[in-house]
Structures are given as C-alpha cells and as structure tokens.
Write a protein that holds these residues in place. Structure first.
Motif, mmCIF file in Angstrom:
data_model
loop_
_atom_site.group_PDB
_atom_site.id
_atom_site.type_symbol
_atom_site.label_atom_id
_atom_site.label_comp_id
_atom_site.label_asym_id
_atom_site.label_seq_id
_atom_site.Cartn_x
_atom_site.Cartn_y
_atom_site.Cartn_z
ATOM 1 N N HIS A 136 0.847 -1.192 0.000
ATOM 2 C CA HIS A 136 0.000 0.000 0.000
ATOM 3 C C HIS A 136 0.886 1.247 0.000
ATOM 4 O O HIS A 136 1.655 1.469 0.941
ATOM 5 C CB HIS A 136 -0.906 0.009 1.233
ATOM 6 C CG HIS A 136 -1.895 -1.110 1.269
ATOM 7 N ND1 HIS A 136 -3.093 -1.071 0.587
ATOM 8 C CD2 HIS A 136 -1.852 -2.320 1.891
ATOM 9 C CE1 HIS A 136 -3.753 -2.189 0.790
ATOM 10 N NE2 HIS A 136 -3.031 -2.978 1.582
ATOM 11 N N ARG A 165 -1.334 -1.128 -4.284
ATOM 12 C CA ARG A 165 -2.455 -0.203 -4.199
ATOM 13 C C ARG A 165 -1.924 1.199 -3.919
ATOM 14 O O ARG A 165 -1.115 1.391 -3.015
ATOM 15 C CB ARG A 165 -3.417 -0.612 -3.079
ATOM 16 C CG ARG A 165 -4.082 -1.971 -3.278
ATOM 17 C CD ARG A 165 -5.128 -1.927 -4.369
ATOM 18 N NE ARG A 165 -5.850 -3.188 -4.487
ATOM 19 C CZ ARG A 165 -5.453 -4.216 -5.220
ATOM 20 N NH1 ARG A 165 -4.315 -4.139 -5.895
ATOM 21 N NH2 ARG A 165 -6.179 -5.331 -5.286
ATOM 22 N N HIS A 167 -2.838 5.032 -2.767
ATOM 23 C CA HIS A 167 -3.859 5.727 -1.985
ATOM 24 C C HIS A 167 -3.565 7.224 -1.975
ATOM 25 O O HIS A 167 -2.585 7.676 -1.373
ATOM 26 C CB HIS A 167 -3.890 5.185 -0.559
ATOM 27 C CG HIS A 167 -4.128 3.704 -0.482
ATOM 28 N ND1 HIS A 167 -5.374 3.133 -0.638
ATOM 29 C CD2 HIS A 167 -3.264 2.671 -0.278
ATOM 30 C CE1 HIS A 167 -5.269 1.812 -0.524
ATOM 31 N NE2 HIS A 167 -4.001 1.507 -0.306
ATOM 32 N N ASP A 173 -9.450 10.170 3.767
ATOM 33 C CA ASP A 173 -9.752 9.338 2.607
ATOM 34 C C ASP A 173 -8.859 8.096 2.577
ATOM 35 O O ASP A 173 -9.328 6.976 2.336
ATOM 36 C CB ASP A 173 -9.556 10.126 1.307
ATOM 37 C CG ASP A 173 -10.613 11.191 1.115
ATOM 38 O OD1 ASP A 173 -11.692 11.081 1.718
ATOM 39 O OD2 ASP A 173 -10.351 12.160 0.363
ATOM 40 N N GLU A 177 -9.761 4.062 2.967
ATOM 41 C CA GLU A 177 -9.430 3.031 1.984
ATOM 42 C C GLU A 177 -8.659 1.887 2.639
ATOM 43 O O GLU A 177 -8.921 0.709 2.353
ATOM 44 C CB GLU A 177 -8.603 3.638 0.849
ATOM 45 C CG GLU A 177 -9.384 4.590 -0.044
ATOM 46 C CD GLU A 177 -8.540 5.168 -1.160
ATOM 47 O OE1 GLU A 177 -7.376 4.724 -1.308
ATOM 48 O OE2 GLU A 177 -9.024 6.059 -1.879
#
Length: 200
Positions: A136, A165, A167, A173, A177
């Motif tokens: 991430h 991923r 972000h 926000d 996620e």
C-alpha cells in the motif's frame, strides 16, 4: 566462519577486532550497518485483520543517502538483513506473509535512485524469501506515477503488480481506503494518521 548475530538479533558490534573475519566480511558488515542507519524500513509490530505482519517504509529517511555504489549495496544488504531477521523471529510473517505500508509523501525527486529502486524491487520479487501480501503506497508525491511506479512495474512480476495499491487524497480518505483492506487506525503508524508509534 559464519557471521553470528547478537542475542537481541543485532549485528555484532565488535566485528572490527574479530580476527576470524576477513576484510571482505568486515566491509559487508560495515556497509550493512551504514544502510541500517537510515532506518527507512521498520516493523510496526502490528498485524492486519488477516494476521499478516506490517512493515512501514518511509523513503524520505534516505535524505542523506549518497547515490554511490558502496552505499547502495549497504542499503540493499540492510534490507535483506531486516527481512531475514523478521522471518526468523516472526512466525506470523513466515506463515501468512507481510503487508508493506509505503509512505513516500515527503520524498523529493533528488532522493530517487533508479538503480537502488530496481535492486530493491528485484530483491523482493526473487531473492528474499518473503510472501508479500500487499503493498500500500500512501500519499505518493506528484512524480511517483511518472518516474518511480513505471520502474517498479518493469521489475515486478504480474502477481506482485496486482497487489500494489495507491492511496491518494486526504488523510481521512486514505485511512478509509486502508480500513477496507483490514488495516484499522490502531495498527497503522501515526505518520499516516494511525495510532502506532514506530520506533527508529
């Protein structure tokens, strides 16, 4: 003679006076120490909802890194040491794998070393026996998608690419996620809005 670690898992501090070590061994240990001094990769000592160990990576800590081969190898060796040490001492990481939380928000373009990035990604995809559950990348800087991510995708295999991923957005926000991936605030570093203080 194989190198042995201290009882607490640290590299030996008296290596310079150890007559059983060759000069090459001492150089390897020294460059590894230097690489570890950046502390850009650290365990959070927490787990996601699936029980996978979390690793926090903050490349902005490489601000004093010099783009030279010797220091590059030191960073790579320290990364190897970190992951092997974690696998040896963490049963969860052995069985379930790890999740990496990357936080390049404060990285400047001048910090980017394409060779180091390529070497690190190649290590994680083929050399270090670690199961990467997810990567991430939180709050990446503007140049990440144009310069850094393309290099990562070239080195990564298809399986790993699917586990990355990105972000973006506000802190709320991004936390929202991450929550959807089993990463609550209580297991995330304070750097990205979580509740965990990660030791240097």
């Amino acid at each position: 003679k194989p190198l042995t670690m201290e009882a607490n898992g640290a590299l030996p501090k008296n290596y310079a006076n150890d007559s059983s070590l060759s000069n090459e061994d001492k150089t390897i240990i020294e460059t590894t120490f230097n690489g570890m001094s950046h502390a850009f990769i650290r365990p959070t000592n927490t787990f996601d909802s699936a029980g996978r160990a979390l690793i926090f990576v903050d490349p902005s800590r490489l601000s004093k890194y010099k783009h030279v081969e010797e220091e590059r190898r030191g960073v790579i060796r320290s990364t190897w040491y970190f992951f092997h040490s974690m696998l040896e001492n963490n049963e969860s990481a052995q069985k379930l794998g790890i999740v990496v939380i990357g936080y390049p928000h404060h990285v400047k373009l001048s910090y980017v070393d394409r060779k180091l990035l390529k070497m690190n990604m190649e290590s994680m995809t083929g050399c270090i026996p670690v199961r990467l559950g997810a990567l991430h990348i939180c709050h990446p800087p503007w140049f990440f998608s144009k310069i850094v991510f393309p290099i990562m995708k070239i080195v990564m295999n298809e399986r790993m690419r699917k586990r990355v991923r990105l972000h973006n957005g506000s802190k709320e926000d991004v936390l929202g996620e991450l929550e959807g991936f089993g990463l609550s605030k209580r297991v995330l570093p304070v750097d990205i809005g979580g509740e965990v203080v990660v030791e240097s």
